[in-house]
Design a protein around this motif. Structure first.
Motif, PDB file in Angstrom:
ATOM      1  N   ALA A 149      -2.039 -10.075   1.257  1.00  0.00           N
ATOM      2  CA  ALA A 149      -2.144  -8.656   1.623  1.00  0.00           C
ATOM      3  C   ALA A 149      -1.734  -8.399   3.062  1.00  0.00           C
ATOM      4  O   ALA A 149      -1.741  -7.252   3.509  1.00  0.00           O
ATOM      5  CB  ALA A 149      -3.567  -8.147   1.398  1.00  0.00           C
ATOM      6  N   GLU A 175     -10.198  -5.317  -2.387  1.00  0.00           N
ATOM      7  CA  GLU A 175      -9.231  -4.308  -1.959  1.00  0.00           C
ATOM      8  C   GLU A 175      -7.880  -4.935  -1.645  1.00  0.00           C
ATOM      9  O   GLU A 175      -6.823  -4.412  -2.032  1.00  0.00           O
ATOM     10  CB  GLU A 175      -9.760  -3.563  -0.730  1.00  0.00           C
ATOM     11  CG  GLU A 175      -8.788  -2.552  -0.126  1.00  0.00           C
ATOM     12  CD  GLU A 175      -8.406  -1.423  -1.067  1.00  0.00           C
ATOM     13  OE1 GLU A 175      -7.429  -0.721  -0.762  1.00  0.00           O
ATOM     14  OE2 GLU A 175      -9.072  -1.233  -2.111  1.00  0.00           O
ATOM     15  N   LYS A 176      -7.887  -6.081  -0.959  1.00  0.00           N
ATOM     16  CA  LYS A 176      -6.624  -6.753  -0.649  1.00  0.00           C
ATOM     17  C   LYS A 176      -5.947  -7.261  -1.917  1.00  0.00           C
ATOM     18  O   LYS A 176      -4.715  -7.212  -2.039  1.00  0.00           O
ATOM     19  CB  LYS A 176      -6.860  -7.893   0.332  1.00  0.00           C
ATOM     20  CG  LYS A 176      -7.203  -7.417   1.742  1.00  0.00           C
ATOM     21  CD  LYS A 176      -7.358  -8.590   2.700  1.00  0.00           C
ATOM     22  CE  LYS A 176      -7.616  -8.099   4.119  1.00  0.00           C
ATOM     23  NZ  LYS A 176      -7.722  -9.216   5.082  1.00  0.00           N
ATOM     24  N   ARG A 178      -6.177  -5.841  -4.803  1.00  0.00           N
ATOM     25  CA  ARG A 178      -5.604  -4.646  -5.443  1.00  0.00           C
ATOM     26  C   ARG A 178      -4.241  -4.317  -4.834  1.00  0.00           C
ATOM     27  O   ARG A 178      -3.283  -4.009  -5.555  1.00  0.00           O
ATOM     28  CB  ARG A 178      -6.546  -3.448  -5.273  1.00  0.00           C
ATOM     29  CG  ARG A 178      -6.032  -2.159  -5.922  1.00  0.00           C
ATOM     30  CD  ARG A 178      -6.857  -0.958  -5.513  1.00  0.00           C
ATOM     31  NE  ARG A 178      -6.753  -0.669  -4.091  1.00  0.00           N
ATOM     32  CZ  ARG A 178      -5.711  -0.060  -3.527  1.00  0.00           C
ATOM     33  NH1 ARG A 178      -4.675   0.330  -4.266  1.00  0.00           N
ATOM     34  NH2 ARG A 178      -5.700   0.181  -2.231  1.00  0.00           N
ATOM     35  N   ILE A 179      -4.140  -4.413  -3.520  1.00  0.00           N
ATOM     36  CA  ILE A 179      -2.881  -4.101  -2.846  1.00  0.00           C
ATOM     37  C   ILE A 179      -1.797  -5.106  -3.250  1.00  0.00           C
ATOM     38  O   ILE A 179      -0.642  -4.734  -3.498  1.00  0.00           O
ATOM     39  CB  ILE A 179      -3.092  -4.101  -1.321  1.00  0.00           C
ATOM     40  CG1 ILE A 179      -3.982  -2.914  -0.926  1.00  0.00           C
ATOM     41  CG2 ILE A 179      -1.762  -4.045  -0.568  1.00  0.00           C
ATOM     42  CD1 ILE A 179      -4.469  -2.956   0.502  1.00  0.00           C
ATOM     43  N   GLU A 182      -0.594  -4.270  -6.704  1.00  0.00           N
ATOM     44  CA  GLU A 182       0.309  -3.114  -6.702  1.00  0.00           C
ATOM     45  C   GLU A 182       1.676  -3.468  -6.138  1.00  0.00           C
ATOM     46  O   GLU A 182       2.679  -2.812  -6.460  1.00  0.00           O
ATOM     47  CB  GLU A 182      -0.309  -1.965  -5.900  1.00  0.00           C
ATOM     48  CG  GLU A 182      -1.517  -1.331  -6.582  1.00  0.00           C
ATOM     49  CD  GLU A 182      -2.091  -0.177  -5.788  1.00  0.00           C
ATOM     50  OE1 GLU A 182      -1.639   0.036  -4.633  1.00  0.00           O
ATOM     51  OE2 GLU A 182      -2.991   0.517  -6.315  1.00  0.00           O
ATOM     52  N   VAL A 292       4.700  -1.972   2.671  1.00  0.00           N
ATOM     53  CA  VAL A 292       3.401  -1.298   2.632  1.00  0.00           C
ATOM     54  C   VAL A 292       2.999  -1.003   4.072  1.00  0.00           C
ATOM     55  O   VAL A 292       2.704  -1.915   4.848  1.00  0.00           O
ATOM     56  CB  VAL A 292       2.339  -2.170   1.939  1.00  0.00           C
ATOM     57  CG1 VAL A 292       0.971  -1.482   1.980  1.00  0.00           C
ATOM     58  CG2 VAL A 292       2.753  -2.475   0.504  1.00  0.00           C
ATOM     59  N   GLU A 294       0.327   0.352   6.385  1.00  0.00           N
ATOM     60  CA  GLU A 294      -1.091   0.717   6.339  1.00  0.00           C
ATOM     61  C   GLU A 294      -1.381   1.944   7.187  1.00  0.00           C
ATOM     62  O   GLU A 294      -2.188   2.796   6.813  1.00  0.00           O
ATOM     63  CB  GLU A 294      -1.961  -0.443   6.808  1.00  0.00           C
ATOM     64  CG  GLU A 294      -3.448  -0.122   6.680  1.00  0.00           C
ATOM     65  CD  GLU A 294      -4.331  -1.132   7.373  1.00  0.00           C
ATOM     66  OE1 GLU A 294      -4.786  -0.840   8.493  1.00  0.00           O
ATOM     67  OE2 GLU A 294      -4.572  -2.202   6.792  1.00  0.00           O
ATOM     68  N   ALA A 315      -4.169  -4.694   6.071  1.00  0.00           N
ATOM     69  CA  ALA A 315      -3.472  -4.919   4.807  1.00  0.00           C
ATOM     70  C   ALA A 315      -2.155  -4.163   4.877  1.00  0.00           C
ATOM     71  O   ALA A 315      -2.137  -2.943   4.880  1.00  0.00           O
ATOM     72  CB  ALA A 315      -4.314  -4.444   3.630  1.00  0.00           C
ATOM     73  N   GLY A 316      -1.070  -4.889   4.956  1.00  0.00           N
ATOM     74  CA  GLY A 316       0.223  -4.244   5.130  1.00  0.00           C
ATOM     75  C   GLY A 316       0.623  -4.180   6.596  1.00  0.00           C
ATOM     76  O   GLY A 316       0.031  -4.827   7.459  1.00  0.00           O
TER      77      GLY A 316
END
Length: 327
Positions: A149, A175-176, A178-179, A182, A292, A294, A315-316
């Motif tokens: 992430a 959460e990371k 999930r990123i 995606e 990505v 952030e 993240a990103g």
């Protein structure tokens, strides 16, 4: 003009938002009005004196800038005033205006935003070089990305998919993960019981190419999950721990441990680096890559934003912008 200044090698909170001399366009140099400035993990190492290079102090850190050319030296032939460009160098980007040699400047297509351009330089550039030249990743192989992430990790996930690999992403929080999912990962894992999880995810075959910007215990687990003929890429040590590698493991499992130093690559192999960037831009325009981003932050807030990156809280990609460009 204003810039972030390191007066000495010191903790991040000692960085200053201060006046700094305006850069000049002489010879092959151009001056870029900064509209987006990329934050990178090595920036934090550099200002603390922990990186491979130690520039004379004081200095302005920062490697990535995108914006508009406002002045050119008398020997410049590749760009002109008014061009939208991005540039990468070892220092100087955390500033309102940045001087860059024309050879380090890349013209930006209209379809590419400034923040995305910064992300494509170090983060995507590192991951692309790692997977293409160092890892020799082939379509159909299994790629495992640690720190999936982070800016370089997410780049590795997307580039791995663009190169036709099956991508296993490893990240530390829901959460990371999930990123990373995606971003296109085929399988997403946490760090708990990583060796066994990778064995299961590869059907016992093991990983063909491992991408590790983390180090520490995660490196140890990935090393033990490598498959025969695999390539384990050493990108960095965001965990803060440089692992000690038992070389007999490479012998009995028949895999290679390969170092990746993108900055040296860009200087030693400029033609290959330029070809890499053309391929990345092409993939971006084809919709195969999407950085990505952030968030975007004030240049003055660079110390705090950089601290988030160093503490693995981002993240990103994180972007700095001069005050006039903040909405």
């Amino acid at each position: 003009m204003k810039a972030i200044v390191a007066r000495d090698f010191a903790p991040l909170d000692r960085l200053e938002y201060a006046d700094w001399p305006e850069p000049e366009a002489t010879g092959h140099m151009v001056v870029i009005e900064a509209e987006a400035i990329g934050i990178n993990y090595p920036d934090g190492l550099l200002v603390q004196g922990l990186y491979q290079m130690k520039p004379p102090v004081p200095f302005v850190p920062g490697m990535e800038v995108a914006g508009t050319v406002v002045a050119v030296g008398d020997a410049v032939s590749r760009v002109k005033v008014g061009d939208r460009v991005a540039s990468v160098s070892s220092l100087g980007a955390y500033a309102e205006r940045v001087a860059a040699h024309e050879d380090t400047v890349m013209a930006l297509p209209d379809e590419m935003g400034n923040a995305d351009a910064c992300a494509l330089l170090c983060g995507f550039g590192t991951s692309h070089h790692a997977l293409k030249q160092r890892g020799k990743l082939a379509a159909g192989e299994t790629l495992c990305v640690l720190g999936a992430a982070g800016a370089t990790g997410l780049a590795a996930v997307q580039i791995g998919k663009a190169m036709g690999a099956r991508v296993i992403a490893v990240a530390s929080s829901a959460e990371k993960r999930r990123i990373a999912d995606e971003a296109g990962a085929d399988v997403v894992l946490g760090y708990d019981n990583l060796k066994e999880a990778l064995k299961e995810a590869t059907g016992g075959k093991g990983v063909d190419v491992g991408y590790d910007p983390v180090g520490g215990e995660a490196f140890d687990a990935l090393a033990r999950a490598m498959g025969w003929g695999g390539r384990l890429l050493v990108i960095g040590f965001a965990s803060g721990t440089i692992p000690k590698f038992p070389v007999n493991l490479a012998l009995v499992k028949g895999f290679s441990v390969v170092g990746v130093f993108w900055g040296a690559f860009t200087r030693k192999e400029p033609a290959t680096y330029a070809a890499n960037m053309r391929e990345l831009v092409g993939w971006y325009l084809d919709g195969k890559l999407k950085p990505v981003i952030e968030g975007e932050y004030r240049l003055a807030d660079a110390p705090a934003v950089l601290a988030r990156v160093m503490n693995r809280g981002a993240a990103g990609k994180l972007i700095l912008k001069p005050e006039k460009d903040i909405a």
